[in-house]
Write a protein that holds these residues in place. Sequence first.
Motif, PDB file in Angstrom:
ATOM      1  N   ASP A 195      -7.556   7.511  -0.198  1.00 57.50           N
ATOM      2  CA  ASP A 195      -8.915   7.243   0.268  1.00 57.50           C
ATOM      3  C   ASP A 195      -8.871   6.208   1.384  1.00 57.50           C
ATOM      4  OD1 ASP A 195      -9.047   4.532  -0.964  1.00 57.50           O
ATOM      5  OD2 ASP A 195      -9.146   5.642  -2.841  1.00 57.50           O
ATOM      6  N   ASP A 196     -10.002   6.048   2.061  1.00 60.98           N
ATOM      7  CA  ASP A 196     -10.068   5.139   3.206  1.00 60.98           C
ATOM      8  C   ASP A 196      -9.890   3.686   2.794  1.00 60.98           C
ATOM      9  OD1 ASP A 196     -10.497   7.275   4.889  1.00 60.98           O
ATOM     10  OD2 ASP A 196     -12.683   7.061   4.901  1.00 60.98           O
ATOM     11  N   GLU A 197     -10.302   3.344   1.575  1.00 59.06           N
ATOM     12  CA  GLU A 197     -10.190   1.956   1.116  1.00 59.06           C
ATOM     13  C   GLU A 197      -8.731   1.523   1.001  1.00 59.06           C
ATOM     14  OE1 GLU A 197     -12.179   4.208  -0.189  1.00 59.06           O
ATOM     15  OE2 GLU A 197     -14.137   3.388   0.385  1.00 59.06           O
ATOM     16  N   ILE A 198      -7.875   2.430   0.552  1.00 62.98           N
ATOM     17  CA  ILE A 198      -6.452   2.096   0.440  1.00 62.98           C
ATOM     18  C   ILE A 198      -5.867   1.830   1.818  1.00 62.98           C
ATOM     19  CG2 ILE A 198      -4.182   3.042  -0.124  1.00 62.98           C
ATOM     20  CD1 ILE A 198      -5.526   4.456  -2.501  1.00 62.98           C
ATOM     21  N   ARG A 199      -6.175   2.704   2.770  1.00 59.50           N
ATOM     22  CA  ARG A 199      -5.662   2.466   4.128  1.00 59.50           C
ATOM     23  C   ARG A 199      -6.191   1.140   4.674  1.00 59.50           C
ATOM     24  NH1 ARG A 199      -6.550   5.917   9.789  1.00 59.50           N
ATOM     25  NH2 ARG A 199      -5.497   4.345  11.089  1.00 59.50           N
ATOM     26  N   ALA A 200      -7.464   0.847   4.444  1.00 61.34           N
ATOM     27  CA  ALA A 200      -8.054  -0.392   4.958  1.00 61.34           C
ATOM     28  C   ALA A 200      -7.360  -1.608   4.361  1.00 61.34           C
ATOM     29  CB  ALA A 200      -9.547  -0.429   4.649  1.00 61.34           C
ATOM     30  N   GLN A 201      -7.039  -1.563   3.069  1.00 61.94           N
ATOM     31  CA  GLN A 201      -6.360  -2.708   2.449  1.00 61.94           C
ATOM     32  C   GLN A 201      -4.963  -2.882   3.024  1.00 61.94           C
ATOM     33  OE1 GLN A 201      -6.414  -2.929  -1.838  1.00 61.94           O
ATOM     34  NE2 GLN A 201      -4.639  -4.275  -1.906  1.00 61.94           N
ATOM     35  N   LEU A 202      -4.238  -1.789   3.179  1.00 57.55           N
ATOM     36  CA  LEU A 202      -2.883  -1.884   3.722  1.00 57.55           C
ATOM     37  C   LEU A 202      -2.904  -2.397   5.161  1.00 57.55           C
ATOM     38  CD1 LEU A 202      -1.328   1.424   2.326  1.00 57.55           C
ATOM     39  CD2 LEU A 202      -1.146  -0.887   1.388  1.00 57.55           C
ATOM     40  N   GLU A 203      -3.864  -1.935   5.943  1.00 56.56           N
ATOM     41  CA  GLU A 203      -3.988  -2.418   7.311  1.00 56.56           C
ATOM     42  C   GLU A 203      -4.316  -3.910   7.318  1.00 56.56           C
ATOM     43  OE1 GLU A 203      -3.593  -0.779  10.172  1.00 56.56           O
ATOM     44  OE2 GLU A 203      -4.060   1.353   9.907  1.00 56.56           O
ATOM     45  N   ALA A 204      -5.239  -4.332   6.461  1.00 54.72           N
ATOM     46  CA  ALA A 204      -5.652  -5.740   6.427  1.00 54.72           C
ATOM     47  C   ALA A 204      -4.505  -6.646   6.001  1.00 54.72           C
ATOM     48  CB  ALA A 204      -6.848  -5.914   5.483  1.00 54.72           C
ATOM     49  N   GLU A 205      -3.623  -6.137   5.153  1.00 57.05           N
ATOM     50  CA  GLU A 205      -2.493  -6.930   4.654  1.00 57.05           C
ATOM     51  C   GLU A 205      -1.251  -6.749   5.529  1.00 57.05           C
ATOM     52  OE1 GLU A 205      -2.010  -5.780   0.574  1.00 57.05           O
ATOM     53  OE2 GLU A 205      -3.872  -6.755  -0.053  1.00 57.05           O
ATOM     54  N   HIS A 206      -1.396  -6.069   6.656  1.00 50.55           N
ATOM     55  CA  HIS A 206      -0.292  -5.856   7.611  1.00 50.55           C
ATOM     56  C   HIS A 206       0.896  -5.172   6.942  1.00 50.55           C
ATOM     57  CE1 HIS A 206      -2.137  -8.248  10.844  1.00 50.55           C
ATOM     58  NE2 HIS A 206      -2.609  -9.003   9.862  1.00 50.55           N
ATOM     59  N   ARG A 207       0.593  -4.228   6.065  1.00 48.94           N
ATOM     60  CA  ARG A 207       1.655  -3.499   5.375  1.00 48.94           C
ATOM     61  C   ARG A 207       2.023  -2.198   6.090  1.00 48.94           C
ATOM     62  NH1 ARG A 207      -0.204  -4.058  -0.819  1.00 48.94           N
ATOM     63  NH2 ARG A 207       1.374  -2.433  -1.098  1.00 48.94           N
TER      64      ARG A 207
END
Length: 301
Positions: A195-207
């Motif tokens: 889902d989009d939330e998972i991508r957003a979290q990974l992007e925010a955490e620079h993963r």
Amino acid sequence: MASDPAGLLTELAPDLDPRAVAAVRVLIPTGYGLNCEAETAAAFELLGARVERVHVAELLDDPKRLHGCAILAFIGGFSFGDHVASGRVLANRLRFRLGDALARHVADGGLAIGMCNGFQVMAKLGLLPGPLTGADPSDQLAPQRVSVVGNDRLGYRDAWVRMRCDPDSPCVWTRGLDLIESPSRHGEGKLVFADDEIRAQLEAEHRVPVRYVDDAGAPTELWPANPSGSPGGIAGLCDRSGRVFGLMPHPEAFLYAENHPRWPARDDAPAPRHGLGLRVFANGLRAALQVRQAGQKPDPS
């Protein structure tokens, strides 16, 4: 070419003691259609690490083989012929036969890297992206939240690509690196998220440590600079600790300067003795030694 671990370490990682590196144990599972063990072993052996290749079947029968392993390397190839989907069969076998041992390896400070089919396996296994902040225990394999599917432009693509590293990523494997060039050879390399939330979290955490870039050095979704059409140019992921890293291209195939298709025309001065891919593995060895010095993982010797 002859191996010169001490000389390469002096050039690539002068802060590392060759004697300490020689005690780092790297485990490379092989077999069942995997085929990049020689290049991956060479990447670590050129730097002086202790490499053990073990057939996946032997590892599944004796998970204790992971004990004392500092780095686990998931190699490229076509595990089980990529039937069903790339990496799916091997990921299922590993989860149900080795899942607890893999989770302990990471929880105890162990490192892991996966290239191409290795990344596909790690994604479907749950090792990548691993636990999400506030969602999963750190001592269990996370559920699968991403997958690697067919390229937007269908068919197998074999060509060199450029990736830019995120300097703010926790990924220990890309630390201090800017641009990486490597061969990329796959037909299923597009990263998709549950889902989009998972991508957003990974992007925010620079993963997202590495992204495909165009000739101007900007992340791209366009072929051929991005061979898969992966969103945001994403070429790989890391876990929350930064010690677990996977990517679609093959840094293990750029160990010597002569591996590069344009090496005679390059204007590096002075000419490097090594390929840029070797720096990724030097970073991994540095991180493994730092973990050991911090007392998080026992010395296997």
